[in-house]
Design an enzyme around this catalytic site. Structure first.
Site, short mmCIF file in Angstrom:
data_model
loop_
_atom_site.label_atom_id
_atom_site.label_comp_id
_atom_site.label_asym_id
_atom_site.label_seq_id
_atom_site.Cartn_x
_atom_site.Cartn_y
_atom_site.Cartn_z
N LEU A 39 91.43 118.11 111.16
CA LEU A 39 90.65 118.22 112.40
C LEU A 39 89.86 116.96 112.68
O LEU A 39 89.09 116.51 111.84
CB LEU A 39 89.70 119.41 112.28
CG LEU A 39 88.77 119.67 113.47
CD1 LEU A 39 89.56 120.08 114.69
CD2 LEU A 39 87.74 120.72 113.10
N ASP A 40 90.02 116.40 113.86
CA ASP A 40 89.26 115.22 114.31
C ASP A 40 89.50 113.98 113.44
O ASP A 40 88.72 113.03 113.48
CB ASP A 40 87.75 115.51 114.36
CG ASP A 40 87.41 116.67 115.28
OD1 ASP A 40 88.23 116.97 116.16
OD2 ASP A 40 86.35 117.28 115.10
N GLU A 41 90.57 114.01 112.66
CA GLU A 41 90.83 112.88 111.77
C GLU A 41 92.10 112.13 112.14
O GLU A 41 92.52 111.23 111.42
CB GLU A 41 90.93 113.37 110.31
CG GLU A 41 89.67 113.93 109.72
CD GLU A 41 88.62 112.87 109.40
OE1 GLU A 41 88.91 111.67 109.55
OE2 GLU A 41 87.51 113.26 109.01
#
Lengths: 277, 277, 277, 277
Positions: B221-223
């Site tokens: 997530l969000d990476e």
């Protein structure tokens, strides 16, 4: 291993990249970086290639000249620090920024001398063991004064002349003496606020953003090819002096970035514009 | 004349540019644009070339494969509008921006459908004669809901899936179903404020700048690899709602710029980073 | 509790803040927000105060008028959505942005009508159930055409007129009809590139940054008081069309931010400049 | 005429502005600038007023204390240059920027001394006739080394301590010794990339924008109240060293702007955030 920068400025035609890369390949040279740009409007082709290897410059240039269109401009520079001379007047922020970078080894250039039309910056420059020359313009004709400046610059034979807030207008003679070698920082977001006192002009106009522009000097004041620009927000609470204060941070960063481009041989000029590869 | 985009992702070695340009030259193809990048740390080589001419794709790919290292990834896409499917939830600013561009012909894509987990945006989407599907997640397991979404997307076989503020976390299954095809806009300047309510987090931390980040979606997530970011100044007078309001302008511009890169086949991914050529 | 915005524009003198705050205090009103600005050059004083409480507007204005210098301008507006009319031509990006904000409730305004000199945007506007009027300028004198526009606007008696890329020059008559009520978005970083085709001008000049400017319309084309500006970086790879494309994102954000200031009664004008409190 | 800066930090209640302005008016003082801010979430009230006139400080403070809520913090500073001490390590860009401003009179501060844990910057500092102290941390416990630093700072009794890229972590003892007096520049856009080597972290993450953050130092590393931030665009061609180079320009501008706020008494702190009036 030594690195060289190959700069090609020509008109676009089929096979340019192929012809250049073939010659580099045949000479067992490595392409470390490569960038091209074709301007569709004018059909101009620009190429900057960083090569490494055992370069025979004369031979390589000869082969490239034979392979490329006749009107091509081809340069091959070994990567190295360039000699620069700085012109200034009284303000220290841009000059000081260069000096701090210089002694810290962050500037890829040798500052050979600083020349100013006032002696105000003498103490600062001499702290850094750099020759400082004050050539006052007082009681002199513009041309006579400029001749002295030109003469002093020529003593150092610099590859670049940096106007670090040199507040005098240059004549075409000066520009002609150092073609494509003079970098100026203008304290406005050109083409807004050409001419004198741009911060006063900006304040009067009530703009919400001010900027600075680094450009090559040409015969037309503030009309030379733009290399780098940046801006900063201002508002109604800013007097023109506050704008100048805020603008100074922009000026030094803009000049510094533009100079870095020039020191890395990344700037082409055509039609009064720059291509940065 | 038709234009094609050639994308090469391989390891650097001497003669790559030469070999590619030789083949293009031998096939009488023009290089309209060309850009390369070599990452020194990993020795990766990336090349994006826009070519025009009478292209025999199969033949050209065959010749390139023979000339380039075995592990190379070579793609050849004809320039054309890509099919996209948009996922959203309730917020209209990013989706609306895409819709306005779409009907004005400014978006180089065909929006095939919009899928949302609420019906809030139905009216808006249908104004633009685009199929809208509400697939509610209420009373459903995450996987079951996502399966319905995947199924619906697959009906349209899009080349890209754009998460226009789709506020649900995707599972690895989703990511696997559409590898390197899912673009997300995160409402913070990643890696700051990962996770939920970034504007509240930003307000709590008292930052003076907020931003948005467009990135490929990966399992983390969000990476995922960052494609585009931008920021806007805020100050102490901003509540977190004010920050969200200011941030929305950034979100839509960031998503729009990142999408444009993807639609122009300009983005390479390696080591969780992007190269934009 | 109802909120009111008190706006005072006068010349600075001792005791202004004291006199105003005394009256507010005596009337048992709360100061929710307060901002002042004194321009030292002109000795002008500006004050914007958000007050809440049981306000008797007539009485409060009367007391303030008695306490403040005679030449003061004092306004007291109840916080509420303003009526606006939008003028446009063919481009949809600024208008579309307003429409998307409008239906999502994010715009603190009622869009009463959209008037354009072409019918190109009719479909878009009517999707949003907003009256659209095409008043073509073909085969008409400028004044006659403008009279029709003025008349149509006056039917709606808007508090603000937003020129969302309305590409016709307004006459002094128009400006006089709606004093300090007309907001324009100019597609350049004023005062650079005044007049027609600023993106072409910017491309020709080779700037590295382009921008947009929202300003009040006055009799002098592109010379009105600036409310908001923003910029975006460009480089040599941008054609003027690319610059226009990049600039559109700036235009809509700049217009949107300036409009928000006007809708919140935050803008004072003096000496062709704005104070934003 | 002398100018004073009045700073009030209290909880909001009706009549605060009235009470303060009444006292200033009764004392025949002019309000040169005035700014207030009320934080709705916490009901905190902040006020910064620049006053001129014949000020009896003790009397004025006494009257204000009587008129304002008991828990109010009230400060009255005469406008003047503050004494600062700078801590550094090896990098010269932030320190050098301060030195250049200092000798040019642009910094509203007296640099009393520079203290570093290496002697690398000795030559630079002494060029400017400022005392330089190298207090090496080699073969010392952290606390023992810090005690020497604290002791040396206290000799100069500065109003502010500026960490100009001082690369050692401070203990709570240090923070306690100089409460709300220590300004740090962190070389990232906090809260992204807390801790060591933020440019390496940024490069690894593949961000497209890097930044710098000036903040008050508190017990939690990189978690203090943020005063100023700025950013610069980067792309895939930047090595982490290139990012550091680009970041240095941001660092010095950010530190310089934050310091200017502190020197002008414009910064309030509450809940680990800053209010800049």
């Amino acid at each position: 291993m030594k690195e060289y920068i190959l700069l090609i400025d020509t008109y676009d035609s089929t096979g340019l990249v192929y012809n250049v890369s073939k010659i580099l390949f045949a000479n067992h040279l490595n392409i470390e970086q490569n960038a091209e740009f074709v301007d569709k409007d004018t059909n101009k082709f620009f190429m900057r290639t960083v090569i490494s290897g055992d370069v025979n410059c004369d031979l390589l240039l000869k082969e490239l000249k034979e392979a490329l269109p006749k009107e091509s401009t081809i340069k091959l520079n070994q990567k190295s620090k360039k000699d620069i001379v700085i012109l200034a007047t009284k303000e220290s922020h841009v000059l000081g920024d260069l000096l701090i970078r210089y002694i810290d080894g962050e500037l890829d250039a040798n500052i050979k001398a600083v020349i100013a039309n006032h002696d105000y910056l003498k103490d600062l420059v001499e702290k850094f063991d750099i020759p400082f020359y004050c050539i006052s313009a007082e009681n002199m004709e513009r041309e006579a004064h400029e001749d002295l400046i030109i003469e002093k610059i020529q003593e150092y034979n610099p590859e670049l002349i940096v106007l670090a807030k040199y507040m005098r207008i240059l004549t075409p003679k000066f520009v002609k003496a150092f073609p494509k070698k003079v970098l100026n920082i203008h304290h406005s977001f050109l083409p807004a606020f050409i001419g004198a006192n741009p911060y006063k002009q900006a304040h009067h106009r009530g703009v919400k953003i001010i900027g600075a522009t680094a450009h090559y000097v040409t015969d037309d004041l503030d009309e030379g090819p733009i290399i780098f620009q940046d801006v900063v927000n201002v508002d109604h609470t800013y007097s023109w002096q506050d704008m100048r204060r805020a603008g100074r941070n922009v000026e030094k960063v803009v000049l510094s970035n533009a100079l870095q481009y020039l020191l890395e041989d990344r700037v082409f000029v055509y039609e009064n514009k720059t291509v940065i590869l």
